[in-house]
Design a protein around this motif. Structure first.
Motif, PDB file in Angstrom:
ATOM      1  N   THR A   1       0.810  -1.222   0.000  1.00  9.91           N
ATOM      2  CA  THR A   1       0.000   0.000   0.000  1.00  9.91           C
ATOM      3  C   THR A   1       0.843   1.272   0.000  1.00  9.91           C
ATOM      4  O   THR A   1       0.329   2.346  -0.325  1.00  9.91           O
ATOM      5  N   LEU A   2       2.121   1.167   0.350  1.00 15.35           N
ATOM      6  CA  LEU A   2       2.983   2.345   0.438  1.00 15.35           C
ATOM      7  C   LEU A   2       3.977   2.436  -0.715  1.00 15.35           C
ATOM      8  O   LEU A   2       4.776   3.377  -0.767  1.00 15.35           O
ATOM      9  N   ILE A   3       3.935   1.503  -1.637  1.00 18.97           N
ATOM     10  CA  ILE A   3       4.894   1.496  -2.744  1.00 18.97           C
ATOM     11  C   ILE A   3       4.586   2.626  -3.719  1.00 18.97           C
ATOM     12  O   ILE A   3       3.450   2.815  -4.144  1.00 18.97           O
ATOM     13  N   ASP A   4       5.633   3.380  -4.065  1.00 19.39           N
ATOM     14  CA  ASP A   4       5.524   4.427  -5.070  1.00 19.39           C
ATOM     15  C   ASP A   4       6.758   4.376  -5.959  1.00 19.39           C
ATOM     16  O   ASP A   4       7.581   3.454  -5.851  1.00 19.39           O
ATOM     17  N   ALA A   5       6.905   5.364  -6.839  1.00 21.07           N
ATOM     18  CA  ALA A   5       8.031   5.357  -7.774  1.00 21.07           C
ATOM     19  C   ALA A   5       9.368   5.384  -7.049  1.00 21.07           C
ATOM     20  O   ALA A   5      10.334   4.719  -7.468  1.00 21.07           O
ATOM     21  N   GLU A   6       9.445   6.129  -5.955  1.00 24.08           N
ATOM     22  CA  GLU A   6      10.707   6.225  -5.217  1.00 24.08           C
ATOM     23  C   GLU A   6      11.086   4.884  -4.588  1.00 24.08           C
ATOM     24  O   GLU A   6      12.261   4.502  -4.586  1.00 24.08           O
ATOM     25  N   TRP A   7      10.104   4.171  -4.048  1.00 24.19           N
ATOM     26  CA  TRP A   7      10.390   2.841  -3.501  1.00 24.19           C
ATOM     27  C   TRP A   7      10.852   1.907  -4.623  1.00 24.19           C
ATOM     28  O   TRP A   7      11.772   1.101  -4.428  1.00 24.19           O
ATOM     29  N   CYS A   8      10.238   2.000  -5.785  1.00 20.75           N
ATOM     30  CA  CYS A   8      10.642   1.139  -6.897  1.00 20.75           C
ATOM     31  C   CYS A   8      12.096   1.404  -7.284  1.00 20.75           C
ATOM     32  O   CYS A   8      12.866   0.465  -7.521  1.00 20.75           O
ATOM     33  N   ASP A   9      12.484   2.671  -7.333  1.00 20.68           N
ATOM     34  CA  ASP A   9      13.880   3.002  -7.633  1.00 20.68           C
ATOM     35  C   ASP A   9      14.813   2.427  -6.571  1.00 20.68           C
ATOM     36  O   ASP A   9      15.896   1.925  -6.878  1.00 20.68           O
ATOM     37  N   PHE A  10      14.387   2.498  -5.309  1.00 19.25           N
ATOM     38  CA  PHE A  10      15.190   1.958  -4.216  1.00 19.25           C
ATOM     39  C   PHE A  10      15.356   0.452  -4.365  1.00 19.25           C
ATOM     40  O   PHE A  10      16.472  -0.081  -4.226  1.00 19.25           O
ATOM     41  N   PHE A  11      14.272  -0.261  -4.652  1.00 15.86           N
ATOM     42  CA  PHE A  11      14.343  -1.712  -4.814  1.00 15.86           C
ATOM     43  C   PHE A  11      15.325  -2.087  -5.926  1.00 15.86           C
ATOM     44  O   PHE A  11      16.138  -3.006  -5.776  1.00 15.86           O
ATOM     45  N   LEU A  12      15.238  -1.370  -7.045  1.00 17.04           N
ATOM     46  CA  LEU A  12      16.098  -1.684  -8.174  1.00 17.04           C
ATOM     47  C   LEU A  12      17.558  -1.362  -7.873  1.00 17.04           C
ATOM     48  O   LEU A  12      18.458  -2.149  -8.205  1.00 17.04           O
ATOM     49  N   SER A  13      17.805  -0.235  -7.238  1.00 19.66           N
ATOM     50  CA  SER A  13      19.192   0.171  -6.984  1.00 19.66           C
ATOM     51  C   SER A  13      19.888  -0.733  -5.976  1.00 19.66           C
ATOM     52  O   SER A  13      21.115  -0.863  -5.993  1.00 19.66           O
ATOM     53  N   HIS A  14      19.111  -1.386  -5.096  1.00 19.64           N
ATOM     54  CA  HIS A  14      19.706  -2.255  -4.078  1.00 19.64           C
ATOM     55  C   HIS A  14      19.420  -3.735  -4.332  1.00 19.64           C
ATOM     56  O   HIS A  14      19.722  -4.563  -3.464  1.00 19.64           O
ATOM     57  N   ASP A  15      18.853  -4.057  -5.485  1.00 19.21           N
ATOM     58  CA  ASP A  15      18.548  -5.444  -5.832  1.00 19.21           C
ATOM     59  C   ASP A  15      17.742  -6.130  -4.730  1.00 19.21           C
ATOM     60  O   ASP A  15      18.043  -7.241  -4.306  1.00 19.21           O
TER      61      ASP A  15
END
Length: 373
Positions: A93-107
């Motif tokens: 429910t809290l996922i947004d574009a910034e969280w997606c970038d974080f997930f990708l940058s830290h695998d």
């Protein structure tokens, strides 16, 4: 596996949740993150790769800056050459574009808790004001897809879902969710009831549900079901038939560290709990505990002996032991009152019913491959 409770707080209030303290907004301090890594490697409990699962609360209730520092602290504490694989299990429910970038940058490996279509999901996964969370979760799921973040889903099967296999599969296919695991509504932790315990027909209905899900998944070619994959992988493993237990009943295969640094092992769901006979499942604090001290603690001796007794009993009595490897202590304690017990609702559904559905399907494929028409 290291399970870390960054915070016990959750921003929603699922009525089948097993976790205590979901109103507690306190955070794990970063020194505890480093101490957890140091404890594992000092005591020889971890290898060249360590799965770090952020769970036992809503992990994304903490800000990204907190995780940036936590990840850096963990990396600094790990021995040279160790690979840390961060994983989160989130309600989305809290996922947004910034969280997606974080997930990708830290695998970061992402798991999303999603109970299928809105009518099923919103029946049990609601806000603290009783409002369904499906729409908010789907915003997060669609953000993951839009940004190309790989993820899997975990769908909790309740009694309401047992006759809805087609609706569930249709939903996941329509939303492009290609990897789904099916948990059952469990009796464990602070959750003392399950709608699946309401009828003697539950195992048959659950098997029918799973069989239809697998039939539809195979026909689609677009959906992988965890239960079938895991059983297939187990049968193909060189260790099959050789292992004395599973991750949940093997001491220190899983180490769970609560927000305050207290550590436990066996089922992660035991963290933060105590038992009237066995006492607290917290075995010490990662900032000061030693393995030798834990092993000498009478509480540990009592708990570990009871868990081992339960595994031996399962091995002696259950024809499915080589698949299940002795069950989960958290479910045995919650359902039977003792970790020395054997059959639970959890094992009847997630082990026996799964085996009786999946094995014939695997055998049919093997026969077709070796004896083509």
């Amino acid at each position: 596996m290291l399970v870390l409770q960054g915070t016990p707080f959750c921003n929603i209030a699922c009525d089948y949740c097993y976790l205590p303290g979901r109103d507690d907004k306190r955070r794990m301090d970063h020194d505890t993150v480093g101490a957890a890594i140091e404890f594992l490697y000092r005591e020889g409990l971890a290898g060249d790769t360590l799965d770090m699962v952020w769970h036992a609360g809503e992990p994304l209730a903490l800000p990204r800056a907190w995780y940036e520092r936590a990840f850096a602290t963990a990396a600094a504490a790990a021995p040279h050459g160790v690979r840390l694989q961060h994983c989160v299990q989130t309600n989305a429910t809290l996922i947004d574009a910034e969280w997606c970038d974080f997930f990708l940058s830290h695998d970061v490996r992402v798991g999303v808790s999603l109970d299928g279509p809105a009518r099923l999901h919103d029946a049990r996964r609601r806000t603290r004001r009783g409002v369904g969370t499906h729409a908010a979760a789907m915003k997060g799921v669609r953000a993951l897809r839009r940004h190309g973040v790989p993820f899997h889903a975990i769908c909790v099967v309740t009694r309401e879902a047992l006759d809805s296999a087609d609706d569930v599969v249709d939903f996941f296919l329509a939303e492009g969710v290609g990897d789904v695991g099916f948990n059952i509504e469990e009796v464990e932790g602070i959750n003392c009831t399950s709608s699946l315990a309401a009828g003697a027909d539950t195992p048959v209905r659950f098997a029918r549900f799973l069989d239809r899900v697998l039939e539809r998944a195979e026909a689609s070619g677009q959906l992988t079901v965890r239960e079938e994959r895991n059983l297939r992988d187990m049968l193909q493993s060189s260790d099959f038939g050789q292992l004395p237990g599973n991750d949940q009943n093997t001491p220190f295969s899983i180490v769970t560290v609560a927000r305050d640094g207290t550590l436990s092992t066996f089922s992660p769901e035991l963290a933060g709990l105590s038992h009237p006979r066995l006492g607290s499942f917290a075995l010490g604090n990662v900032k000061s505990a030693t393995l030798a001290g834990i092993l000498a603690d009478p509480r540990w001796v009592a708990l570990s002996e009871e868990v081992a007794e339960g595994v031996r009993a399962c091995a002696a009595r259950c024809p499915y032991f080589r698949l299940c490897l002795g069950g989960a202590p958290s479910n045995k304690l919650a359902e039977l009152g003792t970790a020395a017990g054997t059959e639970t609702l959890f094992c009847r559904l997630t082990q026996v019913a799964v085996a009786e559905v999946v094995l014939p399907r695997l055998e049919a494929r093997l026969k077709a491959a070796t004896h083509p028409v």
